[in-house]
Design an enzyme around this catalytic site. Structure first.
Site, PDB file in Angstrom:
ATOM      1  N   LYS A  60      -2.011  -1.233  -4.493  1.00 38.24           N
ATOM      2  CA  LYS A  60      -1.158  -2.383  -4.791  1.00 38.24           C
ATOM      3  C   LYS A  60      -0.333  -2.736  -3.563  1.00 38.24           C
ATOM      4  CE  LYS A  60      -0.513  -0.860  -9.596  1.00 38.24           C
ATOM      5  NZ  LYS A  60       0.500  -0.477 -10.613  1.00 38.24           N
ATOM      6  N   ASP A  96       2.319  -2.485  11.552  1.00 33.54           N
ATOM      7  CA  ASP A  96       2.564  -1.663  10.359  1.00 33.54           C
ATOM      8  C   ASP A  96       1.625  -0.452  10.346  1.00 33.54           C
ATOM      9  OD1 ASP A  96       3.895  -0.961   8.039  1.00 33.54           O
ATOM     10  OD2 ASP A  96       2.554  -2.102   6.734  1.00 33.54           O
ATOM     11  N   ALA A 153      -0.441  -8.602  -3.816  1.00 38.82           N
ATOM     12  CA  ALA A 153      -1.773  -8.500  -4.388  1.00 38.82           C
ATOM     13  C   ALA A 153      -2.091  -7.096  -4.869  1.00 38.82           C
ATOM     14  CB  ALA A 153      -2.790  -8.922  -3.334  1.00 38.82           C
ATOM     15  N   LYS A 154      -3.279  -7.003  -5.473  1.00 39.37           N
ATOM     16  CA  LYS A 154      -3.873  -5.718  -5.801  1.00 39.37           C
ATOM     17  C   LYS A 154      -5.241  -5.659  -5.138  1.00 39.37           C
ATOM     18  CE  LYS A 154      -1.762  -4.717 -10.309  1.00 39.37           C
ATOM     19  NZ  LYS A 154      -2.033  -4.474 -11.749  1.00 39.37           N
TER      20      LYS A 154
END
Length: 641
Positions: free
Chosen positions: A64, A179, A68-69
């Site tokens: 998740k 990230d 979104a998933k």
């Protein structure tokens, strides 16, 4: 990819964040509101691409994210499985939200690299946006670390090497990931690592034009990002240091129970390095987590660090590594015999009887090897004791070279082979004395100043396994040599079929790898193992190459010496090489056509070759002169009575 991580499984403070009052903070608040409100309508199990008519079956949830998933999704026409990122239109209804998704798609779709999650396709219907990505069945490093708690250093080398490869590709495309963390490194069925989640990725901008948004994951943010100086390649390198630390110790370096304290530690680059880490691991982490961005290593330099060059890097990891620590073994069809033979030849006691029982009887040569090893052991101990007592170098050298050098002296071959290129009286001592005289004469008479290539032979790779077997190296013409702890030397020629064995210099035995004399099986096994290890795991040390020599090798190692700063190697034909650890620069001094040539390989692995006679008139750059002085210093210590 953002949604492939399971947020609930991340360490404390590890979720991606946005600073309040920056773009993105409202999305997280909105998500929380929706999660606590009514549930969205159930998504269909069968999804059709309106443009192509292809049908897909939606499977289990993989992760998740904020928007979104991610689901398993199978193409019903081909049975191919994808990781599908599914974003409801309701989550990206505002223009800047939709722009974020479009930017992610545009950046990711053009990337093609084996260590980057592959982008296959995207489409949308009236309800959702669908992004089809490479499916990584072993999930992520975050999942692996949760099961394992910590990883071994060989595993960390294995994963880091692939991360650096993928990250270098991204930076070459002028893309910053922004990230990097364990949850965004995905692992395929074959245990290959893939960098994913480009939700925060951005194009690299000049320093003055960088966006000052603080985005990423709190524990992995760099000081310059926290200080709103913008995100550059160095910030990704910082995150890499956090990743390495986390894999080895099971927790991020700056994790605290308080986010403000975490940020304070990051800004001060304040963290602990437990004694359980190897010195090489500590050194690499320290360089990656340097407070000043400019002090962090370039990606090209990371894989040349001692953490990689002096440690085992597995070619593959078994799938069992996802839940239990691996056991690394020498891969060889003659493994059991190899252990017995190596133990007998190179210092074992209990296995010695078994080994000789296997051979039925001792040959004269085996007796000589055993005596030679025994004598060498006493010689090395004596030399080491002498070297420990040395606290200063000879007078007259510049102050910069007066560091205390603790030499570990290895090697005992002492007379010249029949090669016409050898020195007339090429004992180890005479080689060192000759090189010392030449180098000192050059330095004493060379002016200060700033001043091209022969078929030079030099060491491109090396491995120190002298705690068990010996010192291995690969030459630029692809010949591999091992100077064994028992004082003998073997060379495997570039054809990989011919072995040259020297019990003493001037006494060369030649045989084929397909017909190895029984009493050499153990040493040949070690020689092949060294050759395979260096070929698979070590990088070449510079841009010089030589033509492979399938005849009599003219160069083989007499002796090697180590100090705290450098490795020195002396060869039978008078070639002298020094490798400096901290920046991987190298000096090679050799004779060609009766003239001394000096080659310098700089930090960028670019070589320059000078005639020693021209240096005497033109001088050389200060960094080269400094290294020449240190090399002379090592030689002088080697010759100290």
């Amino acid at each position: 990819m953002e949604l492939l991580r399971n947020i609930s499984q991340q360490p404390t403070n590890s979720n991606r964040m946005y600073e309040p009052n920056q773009p993105g903070s409202c999305e997280l608040r909105r998500k929380r509101t929706e999660d606590h409100g009514h549930a969205p309508a159930e998504m269909s199990k069968i999804i059709t691409d309106p443009a192509t008519g292809k049908c897909y079956c939606r499977g289990k949830v993989l992760g998740k994210g904020g928007f979104a998933k991610c689901y398993e999704m199978t193409d019903l026409s081909t049975s191919k499985v994808y990781a599908a990122k599914i974003i409801p239109h309701t989550r990206v209804s505002k223009p800047h939200q939709r722009e974020k998704i479009d930017r992610e798609i545009e950046l990711h779709r053009v990337l093609h690299h084996k260590h980057i999650v592959h982008f296959y396709h995207h489409f949308e219907d009236k309800d959702n946006i669908y992004i089809l990505l490479e499916y990584c069945s072993r999930r992520s490093l975050a999942h692996i670390l949760k099961a394992r708690k910590v990883l071994t250093e060989p595993e960390v080398r294995y994963y880091l090497r692939q991360i650096v490869s993928g990250l270098k590709y991204l930076h070459e495309q002028e893309i910053l990931h922004r990230d990097l963390k364990l949850g965004n490194f995905f692992v395929s069925e074959t245990m290959e690592l893939k960098v994913g989640d480009f939700g925060l990725a951005a194009k690299l901008e000049p320093a003055g034009n960088r966006r000052k948004t603080i985005c990423g994951t709190p524990n992995y943010l760099s000081p310059e990002v926290l200080n709103k100086q913008g995100h550059g390649c160095e910030s990704d390198v910082w995150a890499l240091g956090c990743v390495m630390y986390t894999m080895l110790l099971g927790r991020p370096p700056f994790e605290t129970t308080n986010l403000k304290e975490t940020y304070r530690c990051i800004r001060e680059a304040r963290y602990s390095l437990p004694s359980s880490l190897s010195p090489q691991a500590k050194q690499l982490i320290s360089s990656l987590l340097a407070k000043t961005p400019e002090d962090r290593p370039h990606l090209d330099h990371i894989l040349r660090h001692d953490f990689f060059s002096q440690g085992f890097v597995p070619e593959r990891l078994p799938a069992s590594c996802c839940h239990s620590a691996p056991e690394f073994h020498v891969s060889s069809p003659a493994k059991s015999f190899f252990k017995k033979a190596a133990a007998a030849l190179f210092g074992g006691k209990r296995d010695k009887v078994k080994y000789y029982e296997t051979l039925n009887k001792l040959t004269k040569e085996e007796e000589e090897i055993y005596k030679l090893r025994h004598d060498l052991k006493k010689t090395v101990i004596s030399q080491q004791q002498q070297n420990k007592q040395m606290t200063e170098v000879r007078k007259g050298l510049p102050p910069t070279t007066r560091d205390t050098i603790r030499l570990i002296v290895r090697g005992s071959l002492g007379s010249c082979s029949s090669s016409s290129e050898c020195l007339e009286d090429s004992t180890t001592g005479s080689v060192a004395e000759t090189i010392t005289s030449v180098l000192r004469g050059c330095l004493e008479n060379m002016p200060k100043g700033e001043p091209n290539c022969s078929n030079l032979q030099w060491v491109t790779k090396w491995v120190d396994y002298s705690n068990k077997y010996g010192f291995g190296y690969q030459l630029s013409d692809h010949i591999v040599g091992v100077l064994f702890n028992n004082g003998t030397h073997m060379s495997l020629l570039a054809d990989k079929k011919t072995v040259h064995y020297y019990a003493e210099l001037g006494q060369c035995s030649v045989f084929s790898t397909s017909d190895v004399p029984e009493h050499f099986v153990g040493q040949v096994t070690v020689l092949k193992y060294f050759a395979h290890y260096m070929e698979e795991n070590l990088m070449d040390g510079g841009d010089l190459v030589s033509q492979p020599d399938t005849h009599m090798p003219r160069l083989y190692l007499l002796q090697w010496l180590k100090s705290d700063r450098a490795l020195m190697m002396l060869f039978n034909d008078g070639t002298f090489q020094v490798n400096f650890y901290h920046d991987h620069t190298k000096i090679i001094l050799c004779t060609q056509r009766e003239e001394y040539m000096l080659t310098y390989i700089n930090e960028e692995r670019v070589s320059s070759t000078f005639r020693l006679s021209s240096l005497l008139t033109s001088g050389c750059p200060a960094d080269l002169r400094q290294r020449m002085e240190y090399s002379l210093n090592m030689l002088l210590q080697r010759l100290e009575p």
